[in-house]
Design an enzyme around this catalytic site. Structure first.
Site, short mmCIF file in Angstrom:
data_model
loop_
_atom_site.label_atom_id
_atom_site.label_comp_id
_atom_site.label_asym_id
_atom_site.label_seq_id
_atom_site.Cartn_x
_atom_site.Cartn_y
_atom_site.Cartn_z
N CYS A 259 0.79 -1.29 0.01
CA CYS A 259 0.07 0.24 0.19
C CYS A 259 0.90 1.29 0.03
O CYS A 259 1.86 1.27 0.86
CB CYS A 259 -0.93 0.10 1.25
SG CYS A 259 -1.81 1.42 1.56
N HIS B 130 -8.92 -3.66 -1.94
CA HIS B 130 -8.06 -2.92 -1.33
C HIS B 130 -8.42 -1.50 -1.49
O HIS B 130 -8.55 -0.59 -0.43
CB HIS B 130 -6.48 -2.93 -2.07
CG HIS B 130 -5.52 -2.26 -1.23
ND1 HIS B 130 -4.53 -2.96 -0.49
CD2 HIS B 130 -5.37 -0.81 -1.23
CE1 HIS B 130 -3.70 -2.03 -0.31
NE2 HIS B 130 -4.21 -0.78 -0.58
N GLU B 131 -8.67 -0.98 -2.74
CA GLU B 131 -9.24 0.48 -2.84
C GLU B 131 -10.37 0.85 -2.12
O GLU B 131 -10.27 1.78 -1.43
CB GLU B 131 -9.14 0.91 -4.26
CG GLU B 131 -7.91 0.74 -5.02
CD GLU B 131 -6.69 1.49 -4.27
OE1 GLU B 131 -6.76 2.52 -3.35
OE2 GLU B 131 -5.69 0.84 -4.44
N HIS C 268 -10.19 1.54 1.53
CA HIS C 268 -9.44 2.72 1.94
C HIS C 268 -10.68 3.44 1.91
O HIS C 268 -10.76 4.73 2.86
CB HIS C 268 -8.76 3.24 0.86
CG HIS C 268 -7.22 2.71 0.93
ND1 HIS C 268 -6.46 3.11 1.98
CD2 HIS C 268 -6.46 2.41 -0.04
CE1 HIS C 268 -5.51 2.66 1.83
NE2 HIS C 268 -5.20 2.15 0.75
#
Ligand code: ZN
Length: 196
Positions: free
Chosen positions: A110, A152-153, A156
């Protein structure tokens, strides 16, 4: 304009990002933010960047996985990960569903946790409803590495980092990963590090 990527410990990385209205998506400010995020992602370089990573608590992420990022990786390394080029695109206000809950684990990193990597279990395939950079509704079906990038995004945008999902015993520096572990299959690494 290149933006500063914030590191773990910045509160914005732990907050729920806010959705955008259509008017906001069409605004000069958001369009400038998207262009700056794109440049920042290329510069890093990275395959995805979410607005909280540049200190902005909005549900926007940019994604692109370029062929040139894969040129030094062995074919079986790419095949094991289901990694193929993904053209540049923007996701806004995404809603994700896991279309194949079977988990696959690979090392990921990351841009907000510089120098570190860990094995993270992720769903093999996902479905995504979102808006694009014009505010048009999009339906995305993804599997392999692209599905991992999306998960993953989108994490966030909800204040979640991969360290919340990783196998703690697999955490290591990128330097050590490249030197010792990259050449092994994920099963070999798992057995040696005993993360599960
Ligand atoms: Zn990240």
């Amino acid at each position: 304009m290149q933006l500063k990527i914030v590191q773990a410990g910045e509160a914005v990385l732990r907050e729920h990002a806010r959705q955008l209205t259509l008017d906001e998506i069409h605004s000069r400010e958001t369009q400038d933010l998207i262009e700056s995020m794109r440049q920042t992602m290329y510069q890093a370089p990275g395959v995805g960047l979410a607005a909280p990573q540049v200190g902005v608590g909005l549900q926007v992420a940019v994604i692109e996985d370029k062929k040139e990022y894969m040129k030094d990786a062995p074919a079986d390394f790419l095949k094991e990960r289901g990694r193929k080029p993904v053209p540049f695109h923007v996701i806004i206000n995404p809603k994700i569903t896991l279309s194949d809950e079977a988990e696959v684990e690979f090392f990921e990193g990351c841009l907000s946790l510089t120098g570190l990597t860990a094995a993270v279990p992720r769903a093999r395939a996902v479905k995504l409803e979102c808006l694009d950079h014009r505010g048009e509704p999009k339906l995305i079906q993804a599997s392999g590495w692209y599905a991992r990038i999306l998960q993953h995004e989108i994490d966030h945008l909800h204040g979640t980092l991969y360290v919340d999902r990783m196998y703690p015993r697999s955490l290591m520096t990128v330097e050590n990963f490249n030197r010792t572990w990259k050449a092994l299959s994920i099963a070999e690494a798992r057995n040696l590090l005993q993360w599960k």
